[in-house]
Write an enzyme that holds these catalytic residues in place. Structure first.
Site, PDB file in Angstrom:
ATOM      1  N   ARG A  53       0.922  -1.242   0.079  1.00 37.73           N
ATOM      2  CA  ARG A  53       0.022  -0.005   0.014  1.00 37.73           C
ATOM      3  C   ARG A  53       0.831   1.103  -0.031  1.00 37.73           C
ATOM      4  NH1 ARG A  53      -2.293   0.444   5.106  1.00 37.73           N
ATOM      5  NH2 ARG A  53      -0.890   2.510   5.542  1.00 37.73           N
TER       6      ARG A  53
ATOM      7  N   HIS B 255      -3.860   4.303   4.554  1.00 35.96           N
ATOM      8  CA  HIS B 255      -4.849   3.353   4.501  1.00 35.96           C
ATOM      9  C   HIS B 255      -6.160   4.074   4.062  1.00 35.96           C
ATOM     10  CE1 HIS B 255      -7.796   0.148   6.020  1.00 35.96           C
ATOM     11  NE2 HIS B 255      -8.405   1.173   6.818  1.00 35.96           N
TER      12      HIS B 255
ATOM     13  N   TYR C 136       3.888   5.077  11.514  1.00 35.65           N
ATOM     14  CA  TYR C 136       4.107   3.571  11.758  1.00 35.65           C
ATOM     15  C   TYR C 136       4.762   3.122  10.803  1.00 35.65           C
ATOM     16  CZ  TYR C 136       0.051   3.140   8.841  1.00 35.65           C
ATOM     17  OH  TYR C 136      -0.867   3.664   7.871  1.00 35.65           O
TER      18      TYR C 136
END
Length: 401
Positions: free
Chosen positions: A295, A299, A308
């Site tokens: 990805r 998100h 993160y």
């Protein structure tokens, strides 16, 4: 903490078990470098450099993909990416309530989507914009969902593409039931058989709905392809925090085949999905495909991935871009020239402009539309709620419907 080597070993028990401990930045990078190509069991037909890799098992499933067909797959991915980027920008400008990017996952979606026949059914989650495109769904109809004006207006039976599912993993149960119906109605058993595919992310494999789908599909030999887009991150949690084994190996515990494909290789995704669907059509039961991809964006537009994950990881995966490897292959083999690439880019820009014009001029639905099509038959209770709601709005001076 598990060793990076564990994730490329094809057999269970070959490395120490994963734990819930948070990985250090060094461990994340080490694991990435080891698993970035998906390990020894990865099925790949086009390398990141655009070189063709022969495969005795899967070449027959893409024997019809000549330069013209590959140009078509390239065009699909470019248009879908451009639409995705424009939608992302429109959300930032306040025109969409939220957007779910697919950046980096174009090959997994276009390859698998183009493998489907008109009689097949696809059950998406909420990121499968590329699959919707391959099923003939107007991209503008997708945008109504994210502008919060409707729940998806396409004819899902005609397109063979179910409405988006927001609840994580729930679409897997829906797909399992649909595929069981195909089996019960005798629509499998030969080349003309039907099949179903359902899409979910690596994070959904931790949901009970997915495992229940595995159980029921296996028990009833449902013609169902479980297509997991492993984009390495379940929002902010890496895959290794969810599984001790590569995800495709989970199929073994349910008694059906699992395979890992390079999710950034559109040709491999097309071939593997065609193979899996063929298995289903002939009544051989379900198949799990783990499309090993990444990805490249957040998100959703409410997420900040810089909190993160490391920039090193992102840069590593940029070298495996699904569109660039097809472009390199076409250019190297004489399958396309610069004029073709320029034409596709111009078409993509026009596509994005049309989407933008549609969204900026999309009318707001009337307030009572929320009560439409809730039930097949009129409901006195629902009608009373509608009247009460409209009376409430009329109570505001100068209210406009």
């Amino acid at each position: 903490m598990s060793s990076p080597e564990q994730w490329t070993h094809p057999e269970p028990g070959a490395g120490p078990a994963a734990t819930a401990a948070a990985p250090t930045p060094e461990q994340v990078i080490a694991g990435l470098r080891t698993t970035s190509e998906g390990g020894a069991e990865l099925t790949q037909l086009l390398t990141p450099e655009g070189e063709r890799i022969p495969s005795a098992q899967f070449d027959p499933y893409v024997s019809d993909v000549d330069h013209e067909a590959l140009r078509g797959l390239y065009r699909d991915m470019v248009l879908v990416r451009r639409a995705d980027r424009e939608s992302n920008a429109m959300q930032r400008q306040g025109q969409l309530g939220i957007w779910v990017p697919l950046l980096g996952q174009e090959a997994a979606q276009i390859g698998s989507g183009r493998a489907l026949k008109p009689t097949d059914m696809a059950f998406p989650s909420y990121r499968e914009h590329g699959v919707a495109y391959t099923r003939g769904v107007d991209f503008r109809e997708l945008l109504g969902i994210f502008r919060c004006t409707d729940h998806g207006g396409w004819d899902f039976k005609r397109h063979g593409f179910h409405p988006y599912t927001i609840v994580i993993g729930n679409q897997v149960l829906n797909a399992t039931g649909y595929a069981m119906g195909q089996k019960f109605e005798g629509k499998v058993g030969d080349d003309d058989g039907e099949a179903t595919i359902t899409y979910f992310g690596d994070g959904a494999t931790s949901q009970g709905d997915v495992h229940e789908g595995f159980v029921w599909a296996a028990v009833y030999d449902a013609p169902l392809v479980f297509f997991c887009q492993n984009n390495q991150w379940a929002i902010s949690e890496p895959t290794e925090r969810q599984s001790r084994l590569p995800l495709y190996q989970r199929a073994r515990g349910y008694g059906f085949p699992g395979i890992r494909v390079d999710g950034n290789d559109v040709l491999a995704c097309l071939a593997v999905t065609r193979w899996a669907l063929e298995q289903c059509r002939h009544g051989n039961g379900p198949v799990l495909i783990e499309a090993f991809t990444y990805r490249m964006d957040a998100h959703t537009t409410t997420d900040d991935p810089t909190r993160y994950r490391l920039s090193d990881e992102l840069e590593e995966w940029k070298l495996k871009d699904p569109i660039e490897r097809v472009r390199a292959h076409l250019a190297r083999g004489g399958g396309a020239d610069q004029a073709f690439f320029d034409q596709v880019q111009a078409e993509a820009d026009q596509f994005a402009a049309e989407l933008r014009d549609h969204v900026f001029n999309m009318p707001d639905p009337p307030p009572d539309r929320i009560f439409s099509n809730v039930y097949a038959e009129p409901s006195p209770v629902l009608e009373a709620q509608r009247r009460e709601y409209l009376a409430y709005l009329d109570g505001f001076a100068g209210s406009e419907h």
